[in-house]
Design a protein around this motif. Structure first.
Motif, mmCIF file in Angstrom:
data_model
loop_
_atom_site.group_PDB
_atom_site.id
_atom_site.type_symbol
_atom_site.label_atom_id
_atom_site.label_comp_id
_atom_site.label_asym_id
_atom_site.label_seq_id
_atom_site.Cartn_x
_atom_site.Cartn_y
_atom_site.Cartn_z
ATOM 1 N N ARG A 76 -18.572 -24.061 68.587
ATOM 2 C CA ARG A 76 -18.380 -25.182 67.703
ATOM 3 C C ARG A 76 -18.812 -24.730 66.276
ATOM 4 O O ARG A 76 -19.574 -23.750 65.906
ATOM 5 C CB ARG A 76 -19.892 -26.145 68.083
ATOM 6 C CG ARG A 76 -19.682 -26.888 69.565
ATOM 7 C CD ARG A 76 -20.852 -27.560 69.755
ATOM 8 N NE ARG A 76 -20.887 -28.698 68.953
ATOM 9 C CZ ARG A 76 -21.874 -29.493 68.365
ATOM 10 N NH1 ARG A 76 -22.998 -28.873 68.631
ATOM 11 N NH2 ARG A 76 -21.720 -30.437 67.593
ATOM 12 N N THR A 77 -18.251 -25.528 65.228
ATOM 13 C CA THR A 77 -18.279 -25.087 63.987
ATOM 14 C C THR A 77 -19.518 -25.869 63.334
ATOM 15 O O THR A 77 -20.073 -26.934 63.697
ATOM 16 C CB THR A 77 -16.927 -25.549 63.179
ATOM 17 O OG1 THR A 77 -16.672 -27.007 63.382
ATOM 18 C CG2 THR A 77 -15.718 -24.778 63.916
ATOM 19 N N THR A 115 -19.527 -21.943 55.701
ATOM 20 C CA THR A 115 -18.391 -22.815 55.786
ATOM 21 C C THR A 115 -18.114 -23.636 56.913
ATOM 22 O O THR A 115 -18.734 -23.597 57.833
ATOM 23 C CB THR A 115 -17.200 -21.439 55.924
ATOM 24 O OG1 THR A 115 -17.455 -21.009 57.390
ATOM 25 C CG2 THR A 115 -17.388 -20.412 54.981
ATOM 26 N N TRP A 116 -17.467 -24.579 56.618
ATOM 27 C CA TRP A 116 -17.392 -25.773 57.484
ATOM 28 C C TRP A 116 -16.687 -25.178 58.818
ATOM 29 O O TRP A 116 -16.852 -25.538 60.148
ATOM 30 C CB TRP A 116 -16.418 -26.915 57.068
ATOM 31 C CG TRP A 116 -17.039 -27.656 55.933
ATOM 32 C CD1 TRP A 116 -16.615 -28.412 54.898
ATOM 33 C CD2 TRP A 116 -18.213 -28.668 56.434
ATOM 34 N NE1 TRP A 116 -17.304 -28.909 54.400
ATOM 35 C CE2 TRP A 116 -18.467 -29.471 55.189
ATOM 36 C CE3 TRP A 116 -19.224 -28.782 57.361
ATOM 37 C CZ2 TRP A 116 -19.466 -30.341 55.217
ATOM 38 C CZ3 TRP A 116 -20.092 -29.411 57.244
ATOM 39 C CH2 TRP A 116 -20.421 -30.474 55.918
ATOM 40 N N GLU A 117 -15.955 -24.213 58.751
ATOM 41 C CA GLU A 117 -14.732 -23.756 59.852
ATOM 42 C C GLU A 117 -15.416 -23.032 60.827
ATOM 43 O O GLU A 117 -14.705 -22.661 61.789
ATOM 44 C CB GLU A 117 -13.673 -23.300 59.351
ATOM 45 C CG GLU A 117 -12.730 -24.190 58.371
ATOM 46 C CD GLU A 117 -13.270 -24.443 56.941
ATOM 47 O OE1 GLU A 117 -13.872 -23.553 56.562
ATOM 48 O OE2 GLU A 117 -12.888 -25.442 56.161
ATOM 49 N N ASP A 118 -16.680 -22.480 60.591
ATOM 50 C CA ASP A 118 -17.195 -21.517 61.391
ATOM 51 C C ASP A 118 -18.666 -21.861 61.771
ATOM 52 O O ASP A 118 -19.304 -22.970 61.341
ATOM 53 C CB ASP A 118 -17.393 -20.162 60.544
ATOM 54 C CG ASP A 118 -16.025 -19.455 60.005
ATOM 55 O OD1 ASP A 118 -14.930 -19.241 60.759
ATOM 56 O OD2 ASP A 118 -15.931 -19.587 58.827
ATOM 57 N N PRO A 119 -19.193 -21.045 62.906
ATOM 58 C CA PRO A 119 -20.555 -21.296 63.165
ATOM 59 C C PRO A 119 -21.495 -20.766 61.928
ATOM 60 O O PRO A 119 -20.960 -20.082 61.041
ATOM 61 C CB PRO A 119 -20.772 -20.465 64.353
ATOM 62 C CG PRO A 119 -19.554 -20.118 64.683
ATOM 63 C CD PRO A 119 -18.600 -19.878 63.661
ATOM 64 N N GLN A 139 -24.185 -17.945 64.518
ATOM 65 C CA GLN A 139 -23.700 -16.885 64.801
ATOM 66 C C GLN A 139 -25.254 -16.236 65.161
ATOM 67 O O GLN A 139 -25.860 -15.759 63.998
ATOM 68 C CB GLN A 139 -23.245 -15.952 63.927
ATOM 69 C CG GLN A 139 -21.669 -16.665 63.638
ATOM 70 C CD GLN A 139 -20.569 -16.159 64.627
ATOM 71 O OE1 GLN A 139 -21.346 -15.311 65.562
ATOM 72 N NE2 GLN A 139 -19.479 -16.546 64.511
ATOM 73 N N ALA A 197 -22.852 -18.290 69.789
ATOM 74 C CA ALA A 197 -21.908 -19.086 69.482
ATOM 75 C C ALA A 197 -20.877 -19.000 70.558
ATOM 76 O O ALA A 197 -20.110 -20.201 70.436
ATOM 77 C CB ALA A 197 -21.206 -18.519 67.935
ATOM 78 N N PRO A 209 -23.778 -23.787 67.550
ATOM 79 C CA PRO A 209 -23.047 -23.618 66.511
ATOM 80 C C PRO A 209 -23.954 -22.632 65.289
ATOM 81 O O PRO A 209 -24.124 -23.046 64.317
ATOM 82 C CB PRO A 209 -22.931 -25.059 65.968
ATOM 83 C CG PRO A 209 -24.117 -25.753 66.226
ATOM 84 C CD PRO A 209 -24.458 -25.166 67.584
ATOM 85 N N LYS A 225 -19.385 -27.915 60.771
ATOM 86 C CA LYS A 225 -18.479 -29.266 60.703
ATOM 87 C C LYS A 225 -18.655 -30.302 61.701
ATOM 88 O O LYS A 225 -19.272 -31.252 61.614
ATOM 89 C CB LYS A 225 -17.234 -29.133 60.304
ATOM 90 C CG LYS A 225 -16.745 -30.521 59.441
ATOM 91 C CD LYS A 225 -15.318 -30.448 58.919
ATOM 92 C CE LYS A 225 -15.068 -32.003 58.279
ATOM 93 N NZ LYS A 225 -13.767 -31.775 57.409
ATOM 94 N N GLU A 226 -18.805 -29.746 63.197
ATOM 95 C CA GLU A 226 -18.741 -30.356 64.231
ATOM 96 C C GLU A 226 -20.192 -30.541 64.285
ATOM 97 O O GLU A 226 -20.383 -31.630 64.655
ATOM 98 C CB GLU A 226 -18.264 -29.516 65.332
ATOM 99 C CG GLU A 226 -16.679 -29.656 65.343
ATOM 100 C CD GLU A 226 -16.388 -28.715 66.444
ATOM 101 O OE1 GLU A 226 -15.373 -29.299 67.480
ATOM 102 O OE2 GLU A 226 -16.739 -27.465 66.563
#
Length: 353
Positions: free
Chosen positions: A170-171, A244-248, A143, A136, A141, A173-174
């Motif tokens: 990068r997450t 989750t969208w906000e994390d890898p 872990q 990550a 994107p 979502k990205e």
């Protein structure tokens, strides 16, 4: 690994594996030949003829990681795969390449077989560097902690840092947020790889009760599996979860397309992630071909290839590190020769004893 090395600029000539499903995607996406053979039966002559004459030889190996994975609590030295790293060591001895690289799970670093591998490289005159990295941090994107080893006969070597590689985290979502929505058990008409597993009635109820980043402990008790109600099952919260969208993403495994096999629930839609989403989280490019045109996609086979793969970007990091090392070594050798010439010219032409 190969596709990442190629993207970095390494001229890869041959890939070897015992899984026949690997052959089409390997040859279709890389200008390299494929050899279906066990490393135990691989002879140095199988490799030598593919190298460029007078070129710098690289031997890259990725021994099966399941034996040393934290997911496998039953593997012991009696497992035949435990010792395959020494077969790779044998090939290094017989081929004597200038460069060697290897990738595996972090637990390998704790084993005697890894100590033997490193000791043999050093005995053969290689400079060796190895470390555990989190993918990550390099912009993948996901872990995914991995042990990466680099060895060289050209001098000290090291893996590029995330800052030197120049990628930011990068997450989820990205990475996959713009893909078309799917319902469980369906596929997208324009992308056969964008398909996801069906869910049973109870698993549909479970995923609807799941919160992004949560666990099955958030569910009503009637949805909790019997094995998790036991005291022995309470320590396994990392299954039946949503990303989750906000994390890898969590580490992709060969079973990532199953909701109950890990934290592989889509962050928003009531389904497990698709094969395409898993491939993107493994940093495969969108145009990477896994099956022949018109061929039916087998979730189990393609899921295995994607989950087992070295993330393409990690292969690129390794390849870029190797090329940077060769460039530096070449410059050092050139400067050394220049110094030698200057020193020879500095001697007087007469009066020498």
């Amino acid at each position: 690994m190969t596709h990442g090395l190629v993207r970095a600029g390494v001229d890869v000539r041959l890939g070897v594996d015992i899984d026949p499903v690997c052959e089409y995607p390997y040859t279709a996406n890389n200008k390299a030949k494929f050899l279906l053979k066990s490393v135990e039966k691989l002879a140095v002559c199988d490799l030598e003829r593919h190298y460029r004459k007078n070129g710098i030889k690289l031997l890259a190996g990725c021994a099966p990681c399941q034996t040393f994975s934290t997911y496998n609590h039953k593997a012991t030295e009696s497992d035949k795969r435990w010792w395959l790293l020494l077969q790779f060591s044998r090939l290094v001895d017989e081929l004597s390449p200038e460069l060697v690289t290897m990738e595996n799970v972090p637990r390998l670093i704790e084993q005697n077989v890894f100590d033997k591998f490193v000791a043999n490289l050093e005995f053969k005159g290689y400079s060796v560097a190895y470390q555990v990295i989190n993918c990550a941090e390099y912009g993948i994107p996901q872990q995914r902690n991995r042990l990466v080893l680099l060895a060289s006969k050209l001098g000290p070597i090291s893996l590029l840092t995330p800052q030197e590689f120049g990628r930011r985290p990068r997450t989820v979502k990205e990475a996959i947020g713009d893909l078309p929505p799917l319902k469980a058990g369906t596929s997208h008409p324009n992308d056969p790889l964008h398909q996801c597993s069906a869910l049973s009635e109870i698993n549909m109820r479970r995923i609807k009760a799941s919160k992004p980043g949560g666990t099955w402990r958030d569910w009503p008790r009637e949805l909790v599996a019997n094995c998790h109600k036991k005291s022995s099952g309470k320590t396994y919260p990392s299954v039946y979860g949503r990303m989750t969208w906000e994390d890898p993403a969590p580490t992709m495994t060969t079973q990532f397309f199953g909701f109950g096999n890990g934290r592989f629930g889509h962050p928003q839609q009531d389904r497990a992630i698709s094969l395409r989403e898993g491939a993107i989280l493994q940093s495969f490019p969108a145009d990477y071909e896994f099956t022949r045109p018109g061929e039916q996609v087998c979730q189990k086979s393609i899921g295995r290839l994607i989950g087992n793969a070295v993330p393409v970007t990690l292969g690129e990091i390794i390849g870029t590190s190797l090329l940077s090392h060769v460039s530096d070594a070449t410059k050092r050798a050139y400067r050394s020769k220049q110094r030698e010439r200057r020193e020879v010219r500095s001697f007087p032409s007469r009066g020498m004893t």
